[in-house]
Design an enzyme around this catalytic site. Structure first.
Site, PDB file in Angstrom:
ATOM      1  CB  THR A   1      -0.887   0.046   1.267  1.00 30.62           C
ATOM      2  OG1 THR A   1      -0.059  -0.227   2.397  1.00 30.62           O
ATOM      3  CG2 THR A   1      -1.998  -0.980   1.223  1.00 30.62           C
TER       4      THR A   1
ATOM      5  CB  SER B   1      14.588 -12.674   6.757  1.00 27.41           C
ATOM      6  OG  SER B   1      15.033 -11.413   7.212  1.00 27.41           O
TER       7      SER B   1
ATOM      8  CG  LEU C   1      12.545  -9.982   9.092  1.00 22.44           C
ATOM      9  CD1 LEU C   1      13.121 -10.712  10.297  1.00 22.44           C
ATOM     10  CD2 LEU C   1      11.055  -9.712   9.302  1.00 22.44           C
ATOM     11  CB  SER C   2      13.679  -3.763   6.492  1.00 18.92           C
ATOM     12  OG  SER C   2      12.472  -3.630   5.827  1.00 18.92           O
TER      13      SER C   2
ATOM     14  CB  SER D   1      18.432  -3.281   1.813  1.00 20.83           C
ATOM     15  OG  SER D   1      17.287  -4.016   1.587  1.00 20.83           O
TER      16      SER D   1
ATOM     17  CG  ASP E   1      10.712  -1.806   3.857  1.00 23.30           C
ATOM     18  OD1 ASP E   1       9.574  -1.984   4.303  1.00 23.30           O
ATOM     19  OD2 ASP E   1      11.179  -2.448   2.907  1.00 23.30           O
TER      20      ASP E   1
ATOM     21  CE1 TYR F   1       7.677  -3.788  -3.124  1.00 27.04           C
ATOM     22  CE2 TYR F   1       8.569  -2.169  -4.655  1.00 27.04           C
ATOM     23  CZ  TYR F   1       7.946  -2.464  -3.464  1.00 27.04           C
ATOM     24  OH  TYR F   1       7.568  -1.457  -2.627  1.00 27.04           O
TER      25      TYR F   1
HETATM   26  C1  GLA Z   1       8.989  -4.009   0.446  1.00 28.99           C
HETATM   27  C2  GLA Z   1       9.177  -2.539   0.108  1.00 28.99           C
HETATM   28  C3  GLA Z   1       8.188  -1.662   0.879  1.00 28.99           C
HETATM   29  C4  GLA Z   1       6.762  -2.176   0.727  1.00 28.99           C
HETATM   30  C5  GLA Z   1       6.689  -3.678   0.973  1.00 28.99           C
HETATM   31  C6  GLA Z   1       5.346  -4.242   0.660  1.00 28.99           C
HETATM   32  O1  GLA Z   1       9.331  -4.259   1.774  1.00 28.99           O
HETATM   33  O2  GLA Z   1      10.490  -2.126   0.411  1.00 28.99           O
HETATM   34  O3  GLA Z   1       8.301  -0.332   0.457  1.00 28.99           O
HETATM   35  O4  GLA Z   1       6.242  -1.841  -0.513  1.00 28.99           O
HETATM   36  O5  GLA Z   1       7.646  -4.387   0.208  1.00 28.99           O
HETATM   37  O6  GLA Z   1       4.397  -3.753   1.531  1.00 28.99           O
END
Ligand code: GLA
Length: 393
Positions: free
Chosen positions: A40, A131, A133-134, A136, A180, A230
């Protein structure tokens, strides 16, 4: 909750790698998990992520010359990677993981924040690799936080999030939204962030899970081609928006109520596009509803919405895959599971589940065994805690 072993490891490695320990500082930036509101954030909708107590550690110090040297304990075989600030900074395959911190240096310079001198840095993260979990975003925000600290740049944490996103979009080629980096830069202990990505207004919502915990389960899926898929989802949403904008005065799919979408969806004649737009609209409304349920203390309803979110990501947005579906669908069957869904971009990575304390053991056993039987390799379970944003440690 700073892991002292991780801190010690980056500081020791800094001394071993660069042969000095004066003026060296240690830093931390968290990872994140999104509770609800998926795909979103590039549609002007709402998200509800929180920062974690796991993340990325660094030791860093400014140099007297124009060199930048980077080393990661997670990628120790790569060795030290060096750049000179007098050369053009550009992404390259050879630069590997350093494309993330160097992208942030590049983005600072683009904004007129030039580095007079270089720096040395050692990185060490405890976010499981790949994973979702961000890791990057954590590295990007951490780099920005360190640059601000070392060079005295006048940027807010929110700016650090935007700079991180800018570098990921324009240097690293993933057209991600702001969620993220925002969750990492603005995290607050024991709270999730209810963020409206249309205007970046947000509020912290305390997460009080009396008698339950957040469990993140990693599919451990090996290969994934997330970036291209993506970016394709994002483009399709943008196309849907431009078609709807011919009739409706909206800035993003997040501006639409469910009724408005249903009344106008036939403008989207491509059925696949209509499904993607439907997810964006419904997921945004679901997120608003979920935060309200949480505020009202109705965790059960929150859990139901988590399930609906996963189903929509599976059936309409098509970003789950058999591994994530198996984890979520097995979790739904286990008594004491309040809710479970994929989290992050999808195609692999993790699910997030809210599980009652007394059910956790059975949850891990049952979901773990059924996953192994169906997929052929193991899933990994982590009980996570909600932490704060970046800090000097
Ligand atoms: C990744 C992207 C985010 C977001 C999610 C999906 O984590 O980095 O910006 O779009 O996917 O919600």
């Amino acid at each position: 909750m700073i892991d002292q072993e991780m801190k010690k490891a980056v500081l020791e490695s800094f001394e071993n790698t660069y042969g000095k320990k004066e003026n060296v500082k240690a830093y931390f930036a968290p990872g994140r998990v999104n509770l609800i509101g998926e795909h979103t954030d590039y549609n002007g909708g709402h998200v509800f992520p929180c920062a974690l107590t796991i993340g990325t550690y660094a030791a860093a110090a400014k140099r007297d010359d124009r060199m930048i040297q980077l080393f990661s304990l997670n990628q120790d075989k790569v060795g030290v990677v060096s750049f000179c600030l007098d050369d053009t900074i550009a992404p390259s395959e050879a630069a590997g993981w350093t494309n993330y911190p160097m992208g942030v240096v590049w983005a600072f310079e683009k904004r007129g924040m030039k580095l007079d001198k270089g720096f040395d840095i050692v990185i060490y993260g405890n976010i499981p690799n790949g994973s979702g979990l961000s890791s990057s975003a954590s590295l990007e925000v951490l780099t920005g936080f360190i640059l601000r600290d070392l060079y005295g740049f006048d940027v807010s944490n929110q700016d650090l999030a935007l700079i991180g996103q800018y570098s990921e979009n324009n240097f690293n080629g993933c057209n991600c939204g702001i969620m993220d980096q925002f969750a990492v830069a603005m995290g607050q202990e024991n709270s999730a962030i209810f963020l409206d990505t249309a205007d970046l207004s947000f509020e912290y919502a305390p997460i009080k899970l009396d008698g339950a915990k957040i469990i993140v389960t990693n599919t451990n899926k090996k290969h994934k081609l997330t970036d291209s898929q993506y970016n394709a989802r994002r483009s399709m949403c943008e196309e849907a928006l431009s078609i709807l904008q011919k009739k409706l005065d909206i800035k993003g799919l997040g501006d639409l109520s469910i009724e408005e979408f249903e009344a106008n969806k036939d403008l989207l004649t491509d059925p696949d596009m209509q499904k993607k737009a439907k997810h964006a609209v419904y997921e945004n409304q679901r997120t608003i509803e979920a935060v309200k349920a949480l505020k009202d203390g109705d965790l059960e309803h929150f859990g139901k919405l988590m399930r609906q979110s996963h189903e929509s990501l599976r059936d309409d947005y098509d970003v789950t895959g058999i591994e994530l579906d198996t984890l979520a669908e097995e979790a739904w069957k286990v008594p004491g599971v309040i809710g479970s869904r994929m989290t992050g971009g999808g195609f692999g990575g993790c699910t997030v589940s809210i599980v009652k304390d007394e059910a956790i053991e059975n949850f891990k056993k049952t979901v773990g065994e059924n996953y192994l039987n169906k997929i052929g390799y193991e899933a990994t379970f982590y009980t996570v805690e909600i932490g704060g944003g970046p800090e000097v440690i």
